[in-house]
Motif scaffolding. Structure first.
Motif, PDB file in Angstrom:
ATOM      1  N   THR A  88      45.023 -12.405 -83.602  1.00 57.91           N
ATOM      2  CA  THR A  88      44.750 -12.114 -85.136  1.00 57.91           C
ATOM      3  C   THR A  88      43.431 -11.097 -84.992  1.00 57.91           C
ATOM      4  O   THR A  88      43.182 -10.888 -86.335  1.00 57.91           O
ATOM      5  N   ASN A  89      42.659 -10.868 -84.076  1.00 59.28           N
ATOM      6  CA  ASN A  89      41.554 -10.176 -84.260  1.00 59.28           C
ATOM      7  C   ASN A  89      41.616  -9.007 -83.355  1.00 59.28           C
ATOM      8  O   ASN A  89      42.579  -8.843 -82.492  1.00 59.28           O
ATOM      9  N   ALA A  90      40.366  -8.060 -83.345  1.00 60.60           N
ATOM     10  CA  ALA A  90      40.628  -6.687 -82.612  1.00 60.60           C
ATOM     11  C   ALA A  90      40.592  -7.027 -81.176  1.00 60.60           C
ATOM     12  O   ALA A  90      40.909  -6.025 -80.581  1.00 60.60           O
ATOM     13  N   ASN A  91      40.152  -8.082 -80.974  1.00 62.63           N
ATOM     14  CA  ASN A  91      40.051  -8.435 -79.376  1.00 62.63           C
ATOM     15  C   ASN A  91      41.380  -9.226 -78.717  1.00 62.63           C
ATOM     16  O   ASN A  91      41.158  -9.648 -77.669  1.00 62.63           O
ATOM     17  N   HIS A  92      42.268  -9.177 -79.711  1.00 59.63           N
ATOM     18  CA  HIS A  92      43.646  -9.989 -79.343  1.00 59.63           C
ATOM     19  C   HIS A  92      43.401 -11.613 -78.906  1.00 59.63           C
ATOM     20  O   HIS A  92      43.955 -11.840 -77.775  1.00 59.63           O
ATOM     21  N   LYS A  93      42.628 -12.033 -79.881  1.00 60.75           N
ATOM     22  CA  LYS A  93      42.370 -13.356 -79.392  1.00 60.75           C
ATOM     23  C   LYS A  93      42.897 -14.278 -80.743  1.00 60.75           C
ATOM     24  O   LYS A  93      42.858 -13.628 -81.994  1.00 60.75           O
ATOM     25  N   ILE A  94      43.095 -15.409 -80.738  1.00 59.05           N
ATOM     26  CA  ILE A  94      43.457 -16.084 -81.578  1.00 59.05           C
ATOM     27  C   ILE A  94      42.439 -17.281 -81.882  1.00 59.05           C
ATOM     28  O   ILE A  94      41.900 -17.681 -81.144  1.00 59.05           O
ATOM     29  N   PRO A  95      42.220 -18.038 -83.300  1.00 59.92           N
ATOM     30  CA  PRO A  95      41.205 -19.044 -83.542  1.00 59.92           C
ATOM     31  C   PRO A  95      41.833 -20.289 -83.006  1.00 59.92           C
ATOM     32  O   PRO A  95      42.856 -20.677 -83.183  1.00 59.92           O
ATOM     33  N   VAL A  96      41.001 -20.989 -82.183  1.00 58.12           N
ATOM     34  CA  VAL A  96      41.513 -22.109 -81.744  1.00 58.12           C
ATOM     35  C   VAL A  96      40.688 -23.285 -82.049  1.00 58.12           C
ATOM     36  O   VAL A  96      39.227 -23.013 -81.756  1.00 58.12           O
ATOM     37  N   VAL A  97      40.829 -24.444 -82.182  1.00 56.16           N
ATOM     38  CA  VAL A  97      40.089 -25.588 -82.203  1.00 56.16           C
ATOM     39  C   VAL A  97      40.165 -26.716 -81.435  1.00 56.16           C
ATOM     40  O   VAL A  97      41.300 -27.081 -81.340  1.00 56.16           O
ATOM     41  N   TYR A  98      39.249 -26.857 -80.270  1.00 58.30           N
ATOM     42  CA  TYR A  98      39.563 -28.063 -79.480  1.00 58.30           C
ATOM     43  C   TYR A  98      39.078 -29.320 -80.066  1.00 58.30           C
ATOM     44  O   TYR A  98      37.790 -29.290 -80.360  1.00 58.30           O
ATOM     45  N   ARG A  99      39.877 -30.471 -80.105  1.00 59.52           N
ATOM     46  CA  ARG A  99      39.341 -31.723 -80.591  1.00 59.52           C
ATOM     47  C   ARG A  99      38.946 -32.547 -79.346  1.00 59.52           C
ATOM     48  O   ARG A  99      39.997 -32.978 -78.608  1.00 59.52           O
ATOM     49  N   ILE A 100      37.860 -33.222 -79.388  1.00 60.18           N
ATOM     50  CA  ILE A 100      37.474 -34.095 -78.254  1.00 60.18           C
ATOM     51  C   ILE A 100      37.354 -35.465 -78.863  1.00 60.18           C
ATOM     52  O   ILE A 100      36.709 -35.657 -79.771  1.00 60.18           O
ATOM     53  N   ASN A 101      37.928 -36.526 -78.365  1.00 55.25           N
ATOM     54  CA  ASN A 101      37.644 -37.899 -78.770  1.00 55.25           C
ATOM     55  C   ASN A 101      36.815 -38.779 -77.743  1.00 55.25           C
ATOM     56  O   ASN A 101      37.169 -38.958 -76.863  1.00 55.25           O
ATOM     57  N   LEU A 102      35.292 -38.575 -78.112  1.00 57.15           N
ATOM     58  CA  LEU A 102      34.462 -39.492 -77.234  1.00 57.15           C
ATOM     59  C   LEU A 102      34.627 -40.836 -77.305  1.00 57.15           C
ATOM     60  O   LEU A 102      33.953 -41.561 -76.352  1.00 57.15           O
ATOM     61  N   LYS A 103      35.468 -41.253 -78.120  1.00 59.53           N
ATOM     62  CA  LYS A 103      35.636 -42.963 -78.190  1.00 59.53           C
ATOM     63  C   LYS A 103      36.524 -43.219 -76.893  1.00 59.53           C
ATOM     64  O   LYS A 103      36.717 -44.334 -76.554  1.00 59.53           O
ATOM     65  N   ASP A 104      37.246 -42.169 -76.305  1.00 56.09           N
ATOM     66  CA  ASP A 104      38.256 -42.360 -75.058  1.00 56.09           C
ATOM     67  C   ASP A 104      37.088 -42.187 -73.871  1.00 56.09           C
ATOM     68  O   ASP A 104      36.587 -41.134 -73.785  1.00 56.09           O
ATOM     69  N   ALA A 105      37.173 -43.202 -72.985  1.00 61.46           N
ATOM     70  CA  ALA A 105      36.332 -43.437 -71.736  1.00 61.46           C
ATOM     71  C   ALA A 105      36.592 -42.223 -71.107  1.00 61.46           C
ATOM     72  O   ALA A 105      35.657 -41.710 -70.180  1.00 61.46           O
ATOM     73  N   ASP A 106      37.741 -41.888 -70.819  1.00 62.90           N
ATOM     74  CA  ASP A 106      38.250 -40.584 -69.802  1.00 62.90           C
ATOM     75  C   ASP A 106      37.476 -39.389 -70.385  1.00 62.90           C
ATOM     76  O   ASP A 106      37.320 -38.366 -69.486  1.00 62.90           O
ATOM     77  N   ALA A 107      36.895 -39.284 -71.784  1.00 58.18           N
ATOM     78  CA  ALA A 107      36.413 -38.022 -71.977  1.00 58.18           C
ATOM     79  C   ALA A 107      35.109 -37.861 -71.455  1.00 58.18           C
ATOM     80  O   ALA A 107      34.727 -36.699 -71.115  1.00 58.18           O
ATOM     81  N   MET A 108      34.438 -38.735 -70.799  1.00 58.15           N
ATOM     82  CA  MET A 108      33.305 -38.775 -70.252  1.00 58.15           C
ATOM     83  C   MET A 108      33.473 -37.892 -68.775  1.00 58.15           C
ATOM     84  O   MET A 108      32.607 -37.412 -68.181  1.00 58.15           O
ATOM     85  N   PHE A 109      34.869 -38.108 -68.135  1.00 60.52           N
ATOM     86  CA  PHE A 109      35.122 -37.381 -67.146  1.00 60.52           C
ATOM     87  C   PHE A 109      35.698 -35.601 -67.441  1.00 60.52           C
ATOM     88  O   PHE A 109      35.011 -34.825 -66.978  1.00 60.52           O
ATOM     89  N   TYR A 110      36.416 -35.676 -68.372  1.00 60.26           N
ATOM     90  CA  TYR A 110      37.063 -34.172 -68.492  1.00 60.26           C
ATOM     91  C   TYR A 110      36.142 -33.370 -69.147  1.00 60.26           C
ATOM     92  O   TYR A 110      36.152 -32.018 -69.247  1.00 60.26           O
ATOM     93  N   THR A 111      35.193 -33.942 -70.254  1.00 60.32           N
ATOM     94  CA  THR A 111      34.094 -33.044 -70.679  1.00 60.32           C
ATOM     95  C   THR A 111      33.204 -32.390 -69.541  1.00 60.32           C
ATOM     96  O   THR A 111      32.706 -31.317 -69.801  1.00 60.32           O
ATOM     97  N   GLN A 112      33.233 -32.741 -68.285  1.00 62.52           N
ATOM     98  CA  GLN A 112      32.428 -32.346 -67.361  1.00 62.52           C
ATOM     99  C   GLN A 112      33.336 -31.046 -66.920  1.00 62.52           C
ATOM    100  O   GLN A 112      32.514 -30.408 -66.010  1.00 62.52           O
ATOM    101  N   ASN A 113      34.343 -30.892 -67.174  1.00 63.64           N
ATOM    102  CA  ASN A 113      35.109 -29.847 -66.805  1.00 63.64           C
ATOM    103  C   ASN A 113      35.598 -28.647 -67.735  1.00 63.64           C
ATOM    104  O   ASN A 113      35.991 -27.759 -67.693  1.00 63.64           O
ATOM    105  N   PHE A 114      35.212 -29.152 -69.248  1.00 60.60           N
ATOM    106  CA  PHE A 114      35.623 -28.182 -70.146  1.00 60.60           C
ATOM    107  C   PHE A 114      34.544 -27.343 -70.322  1.00 60.60           C
ATOM    108  O   PHE A 114      33.377 -27.657 -70.510  1.00 60.60           O
ATOM    109  N   PRO A 115      34.895 -25.870 -70.123  1.00 62.11           N
ATOM    110  CA  PRO A 115      33.912 -24.844 -69.893  1.00 62.11           C
ATOM    111  C   PRO A 115      33.306 -24.310 -71.457  1.00 62.11           C
ATOM    112  O   PRO A 115      34.305 -24.021 -72.270  1.00 62.11           O
TER     113      PRO A 115
END
Length: 396
Positions: free
Chosen positions: A318-345
């Motif tokens: 949808t934009n000039a750089n051929h990219k689309i708008p994305v919203v990533y949702r993170i649930n920090l109430k999930d204890a596993d989020a403490m691990f995978y947020t370390q890999n989310f760049p």
């Protein structure tokens, strides 16, 4: 007299008015979590994608970051020294005594009893050939100097006495790299030594900025990749061998993301060009505000490459750089989020938004009501005190 009952009615009236208009009068620091999640359900032209982040998604994003590495994108060997169109060549011919062909040649130089002729420098023409007297037209494109020497000797062996030939490249115009920095460019001719990315940086005199704020963009053919200079210096695998036609652009690239909403600190946050994880990003903004934040409503807004989420075939860019708008949702109430947020760049120009908890709006509304009704309550108390004092004096 002003009675308590009338004041109570007035307070009730004010409360009712604000209960009706409260949604429009209570301010908010951004969209509600429900509004963001509903973006994916709306038929909007932006084709916004809402993605719930888990370990698999975080690993997928991290994997895409690795694919952007120079070492993962390109291979190839060093320049072989093959002659190309546009190169400037010098040809020298020796003939052993007694000299038959070169004995009376104009410009011949005696070397003992041998004769030497150094031909004028000439450029390889667009057909990939040069002209050598007595030998004729010699095809040189794609050949090494030693192969061209052998070809010329073969042409002259029946005309000259034990001829020997030396072919050297005076100027390599066909196999070079262009380095661009601050509007200035330098051409680096390649040699069989195998010049690498950092050799190109050295050829232009280094960079004027700190390594963690400098980005090197390498263009090869139709493929473009960018890496922080500090990452190339720290990871020798990214200091790849250059190929003819490569273009390296050095730019000042300060990376930052913007924190909004109920995060510990709002504003633009700078980070190193080698990147940081979402976990570190949350740490730099002081985490979440306990009294306001909804831990299940942490969002990262980004224009994303469709192929990252395997959306290239189903979702138009949808934009000039051929990219689309994305919203990533993170649930920090999930204890596993403490691990995978370390890999989310995190990426440059990301927006980190923390939604308010649902109870926050009610708290704000009650605070507004309390602020407006408190003077009425205090006035009522004062009137009641005056009435009580007056009654006491009257009874006396």
């Amino acid at each position: 007299m002003f009675h308590m009952k009338k004041a109570s009615k007035l307070m009730l009236g004010v409360s009712v008015i604000f209960a009706i208009t409260g949604c429009s009068t209570v301010s908010s620091s951004g969209p509600k979590k429900s509004n963001i999640l509903n973006l994916a359900n709306q038929d909007n032209p932006n084709h916004t994608q809402v993605v719930d982040v888990n370990e698999a998604i975080a690993d997928q994003l991290l994997s895409f970051e690795k694919h952007a590495l120079f070492s993962e994108t390109w291979g190839g060997e060093a320049y072989s020294g093959a002659i190309g169109v546009g190169d400037l060549l010098q040809v020298s011919i020796w003939e052993a005594p007694p000299a038959v062909l070169l004995g009376g040649s104009l410009g011949a130089l005696g070397s003992g009893h041998a004769q030497t002729v150094q031909l004028p420098v000439q450029m390889v023409d667009k057909s990939g050939a040069i002209q050598v007297p007595f030998a004729g037209r010699i095809s040189v494109k794609g050949k090494l100097a030693s192969q061209v020497q052998a070809d010329i000797v073969h042409r002259l062996k029946d005309m000259a006495n034990q001829p020997q030939v030396l072919v050297s490249t005076v100027q390599n115009n066909s196999a070079a790299v262009t380095i661009i920095r601050e509007g200035k460019s330098v051409t680096l001719p390649l040699t069989p030594r195998g010049e690498r990315v950092l050799d190109a940086v050295s050829a232009i005199g280094g960079v004027p900025y700190a390594a963690d704020k400098t980005t090197l963009q390498l263009t090869r053919g139709k493929t473009v990749r960018s890496l922080p200079l500090i990452q190339i210096t720290q990871d020798p695998r990214q200091n790849i061998v250059l190929q003819a036609g490569d273009v390296i652009t050095s730019t000042l690239q300060p990376y930052s993301f913007t924190a909004l909403g109920a995060s510990g600190k709002a504003g633009e946050i700078n980070f190193e060009s080698q990147g940081i994880s979402l976990a570190k990003a949350l740490g730099r903004v002081g985490g979440l505000q306990d009294s306001l934040a909804d831990a299940s409503g942490v969002f990262v807004f980004r224009y994303e490459n469709p192929e990252v989420l395997n959306l290239a075939e189903n979702t138009p860019a949808t934009n000039a750089n051929h990219k689309i708008p994305v919203v990533y949702r993170i649930n920090l109430k999930d204890a596993d989020a403490m691990f995978y947020t370390q890999n989310f760049p995190m990426r440059d120009r990301d927006v980190l938004f923390v939604a308010n908890a649902p109870i926050t709006d009610l708290q704000k509304f009650l605070k507004v009501v309390s602020t407006l009704t408190s003077p009425i309550y205090e006035t009522t108390r004062a009137v009641n005190l005056i009435n009580a004092t007056a009654n006491a004096l009257a009874n006396d």
